[in-house]
Scaffold this active site. Sequence first.
Site, PDB file in Angstrom:
ATOM      1  N   GLY A  76      -0.850   6.232   1.606  1.00  0.00           N
ATOM      2  CA  GLY A  76      -1.942   7.261   1.710  1.00  0.00           C
ATOM      3  C   GLY A  76      -3.129   7.133   2.642  1.00  0.00           C
ATOM      4  O   GLY A  76      -3.279   8.171   3.349  1.00  0.00           O
ATOM      5  N   ASP A  91      -7.866  -7.575   0.797  1.00  0.00           N
ATOM      6  CA  ASP A  91      -7.021  -7.637   2.124  1.00  0.00           C
ATOM      7  C   ASP A  91      -7.816  -6.858   2.983  1.00  0.00           C
ATOM      8  O   ASP A  91      -8.874  -6.135   2.740  1.00  0.00           O
ATOM      9  CB  ASP A  91      -5.850  -6.839   1.596  1.00  0.00           C
ATOM     10  CG  ASP A  91      -6.140  -5.344   2.002  1.00  0.00           C
ATOM     11  OD1 ASP A  91      -5.607  -4.871   3.004  1.00  0.00           O
ATOM     12  OD2 ASP A  91      -6.588  -4.646   0.924  1.00  0.00           O
ATOM     13  N   ASP A 106       1.000  -1.131  -0.044  1.00  0.00           N
ATOM     14  CA  ASP A 106       0.067  -0.222   0.005  1.00  0.00           C
ATOM     15  C   ASP A 106       0.921   1.199  -0.011  1.00  0.00           C
ATOM     16  O   ASP A 106       1.784   1.271   0.625  1.00  0.00           O
ATOM     17  CB  ASP A 106      -0.716   0.008   1.225  1.00  0.00           C
ATOM     18  CG  ASP A 106      -1.975   1.022   1.343  1.00  0.00           C
ATOM     19  OD1 ASP A 106      -1.831   2.002   0.736  1.00  0.00           O
ATOM     20  OD2 ASP A 106      -3.015   0.981   2.004  1.00  0.00           O
TER      21      ASP A 106
END
Length: 380
Positions: A95, A276, A92
């Site tokens: 953010g 996820d 990831d």
Amino acid sequence: MTFEVQHTDAASDARAGLIKTDHGQIQTPIFMPVGTVGSVKGVHFSELREQVKAQIILGNTYHLYLRPGLEILRQAGGLHKFNTWDRPILTDSGGFQVFSLTGIRKLREEGCEFQSHIDGSRHIFTPENVMDTQRVIGADIMMAFDECPPGQSDYKYAENSLRLTQRWLERCVKRFNETEPLYGYNQTLFPIVQGCTYKDLRQDAAKHVCDILGQLNDGGGASIGGLAVGEPTEVMYEMIEVVNEILPKSRPRYLMGVGTPQNILEGIERGVDMFDCVMPTRNGRNAMLFTYEGTMNMRNKKWENDFSPIDPEGCEIDRIHSKAYLHHLFKAQELLAMQIASIHNLAFYLRLVGDARQHIIAGDFVQWKRSIIDQLGRRR
């Protein structure tokens, strides 16, 4: 990275596919255990391989950037060598974590200034240095830097946020195309579709992502972000449908941070390939187990003298330990309780998406999903 759609479901948008990376293959639909700081909480990598059957795990750019830091990761030769996970890794962009730091971050066109939650030190994430950071981490699949707006954002905020995310995405792509992987294997970039709960913004975002994917030509897919952040579940499903009508069918689709077993099956039915969520491990550490028959709170007295296996159809740990033993471990506050529950839940999630894949291939996914969806949510 390459992606092949191997089977499609005649009664829905569900599909079974195969992602190929330099660290191995991933059969979709797939659930990815969350390994935020380079580890999945309470679960050893041998257990992820042998019990959970994980094919890919996540890391998080924000957390890995702060600790252990880029210099350590570079010296180690990337996250794969640092943590010894030899299968694919997705990162990831950070953010979501940065924008959750309300009060200690400042957003502007260049990027986002923030203070570390560890020591208060000041940092800035830009589209460019987030790409560089993910090069150093060495994930097989990298995420573009985006703003994740609150789920209840008004239209004006959501639109301004999306425009910023789109400008940042173009800068991410430019930097990605200007740089090379550092460790001798390929990396791919996934843009993220934002737009909050507004249909026209989601459509605009998905079309822009399609244009960006045409520029990348690296086999990458598209992520759907900004959902499961407070909006009603049915609205989330509607936004998935809106986006997946536009995203190319030849690319994998990743629904970020979602969710319950029911959410995952609904997402698969709507054409999502990758998921996820921290729920399996977080809930497991709090004594909640997911099963095909519903959820079990292992602190409840009803399990005190239930010597049947945790899940007779589950992984090895489920079959060799009883409900009574796991109940005892939680009551005694033993660390092993959280470990067993986390392994069980992750293995169940991987089993669920694996079963979904088999039913897509068999052609009866919708019937199977409808037969189990209600019982997944009941409390035992």
